[in-house]
Design a protein around this motif. Structure first.
Motif, PDB file in Angstrom:
ATOM      1  N   SER A  35      94.838  96.990   1.631  1.00 25.02           N
ATOM      2  CA  SER A  35      96.049  97.243   0.848  1.00 25.02           C
ATOM      3  C   SER A  35      96.684  98.595   1.159  1.00 25.02           C
ATOM      4  CB  SER A  35      95.722  97.160  -0.651  1.00 25.02           C
ATOM      5  OG  SER A  35      94.731  98.117  -0.994  1.00 25.02           O
ATOM      6  N   GLN A  36      95.959  99.469   1.873  1.00 24.33           N
ATOM      7  CA  GLN A  36      96.478 100.819   2.115  1.00 24.33           C
ATOM      8  C   GLN A  36      97.324 100.937   3.374  1.00 24.33           C
ATOM      9  OE1 GLN A  36      93.230 100.067   1.850  1.00 24.33           O
ATOM     10  NE2 GLN A  36      92.468 101.013  -0.025  1.00 24.33           N
ATOM     11  N   GLY A  37      97.573  99.831   4.073  1.00 19.67           N
ATOM     12  CA  GLY A  37      98.326  99.954   5.307  1.00 19.67           C
ATOM     13  C   GLY A  37      99.021  98.676   5.724  1.00 19.67           C
ATOM     14  N   ILE A  38      99.726  98.757   6.853  1.00 20.29           N
ATOM     15  CA  ILE A  38     100.540  97.663   7.376  1.00 20.29           C
ATOM     16  C   ILE A  38     100.183  97.424   8.831  1.00 20.29           C
ATOM     17  CG2 ILE A  38     102.909  96.948   7.935  1.00 20.29           C
ATOM     18  CD1 ILE A  38     103.855  98.728   5.623  1.00 20.29           C
ATOM     19  N   TRP A  39      99.992  96.157   9.182  1.00 20.79           N
ATOM     20  CA  TRP A  39      99.829  95.765  10.579  1.00 20.79           C
ATOM     21  C   TRP A  39     101.188  95.381  11.154  1.00 20.79           C
ATOM     22  CZ3 TRP A  39      95.595  96.868  13.013  1.00 20.79           C
ATOM     23  CH2 TRP A  39      94.326  96.713  12.450  1.00 20.79           C
ATOM     24  N   GLN A  40     101.430  95.784  12.405  1.00 17.64           N
ATOM     25  CA  GLN A  40     102.597  95.298  13.138  1.00 17.64           C
ATOM     26  C   GLN A  40     102.110  94.687  14.440  1.00 17.64           C
ATOM     27  OE1 GLN A  40     105.547  98.136  14.708  1.00 17.64           O
ATOM     28  NE2 GLN A  40     107.147  96.746  13.993  1.00 17.64           N
ATOM     29  N   VAL A  41     102.595  93.487  14.743  1.00 17.78           N
ATOM     30  CA  VAL A  41     102.160  92.785  15.945  1.00 17.78           C
ATOM     31  C   VAL A  41     102.857  93.377  17.171  1.00 17.78           C
ATOM     32  CG1 VAL A  41     102.033  90.564  17.123  1.00 17.78           C
ATOM     33  CG2 VAL A  41     101.730  90.675  14.642  1.00 17.78           C
ATOM     34  N   ALA A  42     102.055  93.798  18.143  1.00 15.53           N
ATOM     35  CA  ALA A  42     102.608  94.285  19.405  1.00 15.53           C
ATOM     36  C   ALA A  42     102.661  93.165  20.435  1.00 15.53           C
ATOM     37  CB  ALA A  42     101.771  95.444  19.952  1.00 15.53           C
ATOM     38  N   GLU A  57      93.176  74.824   2.591  1.00 16.56           N
ATOM     39  CA  GLU A  57      93.943  75.965   3.081  1.00 16.56           C
ATOM     40  C   GLU A  57      95.434  75.714   2.924  1.00 16.56           C
ATOM     41  OE1 GLU A  57      92.419  78.326   6.626  1.00 16.56           O
ATOM     42  OE2 GLU A  57      91.641  76.318   7.031  1.00 16.56           O
ATOM     43  N   GLY A  58      96.168  76.787   2.714  1.00 12.76           N
ATOM     44  CA  GLY A  58      97.619  76.720   2.669  1.00 12.76           C
ATOM     45  C   GLY A  58      98.217  77.679   3.675  1.00 12.76           C
ATOM     46  N   LEU A  59      99.230  77.244   4.377  1.00 13.10           N
ATOM     47  CA  LEU A  59      99.870  78.076   5.388  1.00 13.10           C
ATOM     48  C   LEU A  59     100.920  78.972   4.762  1.00 13.10           C
ATOM     49  CD1 LEU A  59     100.219  78.527   8.554  1.00 13.10           C
ATOM     50  CD2 LEU A  59     102.232  77.082   8.283  1.00 13.10           C
ATOM     51  N   LEU A  60     100.917  80.245   5.130  1.00 13.92           N
ATOM     52  CA  LEU A  60     101.931  81.197   4.652  1.00 13.92           C
ATOM     53  C   LEU A  60     102.894  81.609   5.752  1.00 13.92           C
ATOM     54  CD1 LEU A  60      99.644  83.487   2.459  1.00 13.92           C
ATOM     55  CD2 LEU A  60     101.110  81.591   1.705  1.00 13.92           C
ATOM     56  N   GLY A  61     102.620  81.194   6.989  1.00 15.51           N
ATOM     57  CA  GLY A  61     103.541  81.501   8.069  1.00 15.51           C
ATOM     58  C   GLY A  61     102.871  82.141   9.268  1.00 15.51           C
ATOM     59  N   SER A  74     101.568  90.923  -0.629  1.00 15.39           N
ATOM     60  CA  SER A  74     101.252  89.661  -1.285  1.00 15.39           C
ATOM     61  C   SER A  74     100.685  89.882  -2.684  1.00 15.39           C
ATOM     62  CB  SER A  74     100.237  88.872  -0.439  1.00 15.39           C
ATOM     63  OG  SER A  74      99.838  87.694  -1.092  1.00 15.39           O
ATOM     64  N   CYS A  75     100.927  88.884  -3.549  1.00 17.12           N
ATOM     65  CA  CYS A  75     100.333  88.901  -4.886  1.00 17.12           C
ATOM     66  C   CYS A  75      99.235  87.845  -4.998  1.00 17.12           C
ATOM     67  CB  CYS A  75     101.395  88.669  -5.956  1.00 17.12           C
ATOM     68  SG  CYS A  75     102.195  87.048  -5.836  1.00 17.12           S
TER      69      CYS A  75
END
Length: 215
Positions: A35-42, A57-61, A74-75
């Motif tokens: 929760s303390q950070g953000i990933w960015q796809v390179a 399972e449910g897909l979120l994208g 996300s919540c």
């Protein structure tokens, strides 16, 4: 850029901040979410999902290059990320993003892109006919992760029948049957690595659907 980043040793005092942030995950790996950070796809593609109380399972994208994802976005109580291909990710702390207007403004359009993708998936999942849901999903994937080839548009990542079934709330058996029909009808084909190719001119009557607005 990636070759330069992974070639720099840990002891090099002159490494850039980007070099220190780069992380590699192999296809199929679960990616840790904090929760303390953000990933960015390179590079590569990440699939986001959740787990229902039933165990399904449910897909979120999907998160493509330049897009961002984070547990803090996300919540949901259950939220996971999986590498659908070999991926390189960049890590940014929330404090760092908050302190850098330039970094925050660079991430903003990617967050908008991700939000639009989620809305498109929701709109697709509400379609009554499974066939319509599958076709619209293929067109969304074409827009989001397609590359031009002589036959049409190839999806850069191989998605399993289970991945597609999870995305449109149907069974793997149904997806297998419907993809077979689309292949026989000449709408799609598979390359040597079993990546889906959407044929040139396929599904033209559905390309103006509101859920497929360009972004």
């Amino acid at each position: 850029m990636l070759q330069t980043l992974k070639a720099v040793p840990e002891t090099d005092r002159h490494r850039t901040r980007e070099e220190r942030r780069l992380h590699f995950y192999a296809k199929g790996d679960n990616i840790p979410l904090l929760s303390q950070g953000i990933w960015q796809v390179a590079q590569g593609l990440v699939q986001l999902g959740t787990l229902y109380p039933t165990g399904e399972e449910g897909l979120l994208g999907w998160v493509a290059p330049s897009m961002c994802f984070s547990l803090s976005f996300s919540c949901l109580q259950t939220y996971h990320a999986k590498a659908l291909s070999d991926v390189y990710l960049m890590w940014f702390s929330l404090r760092e993003v908050e302190a850098s207007p330039h970094l925050a403004s660079a991430m903003y359009p990617q967050l908008i892109r991700r939000m639009r993708q989620v809305e498109a998936i929701l709109a697709i999942s509400s379609q009554r006919k499974v066939e319509d849901r599958l076709i619209q999903l293929l067109l969304l994937l074409k827009q989001d992760m397609g590359e031009a080839v002589p036959e049409g548009t190839r999806l850069r990542v191989r998605l399993t029948h289970y991945d597609l079934a999870m995305a449109i709330a149907t069974s793997r058996v149904t997806i297998t049957r419907m993809l077979g029909k689309l292949r026989r009808d000449g709408m799609i084909s598979l390359d040597s690595k079993r990546h889906i190719i959407i044929k040139q001119g396929a599904f033209l009557s559905m390309t103006h659907c509101p859920v497929l607005t360009e972004w």
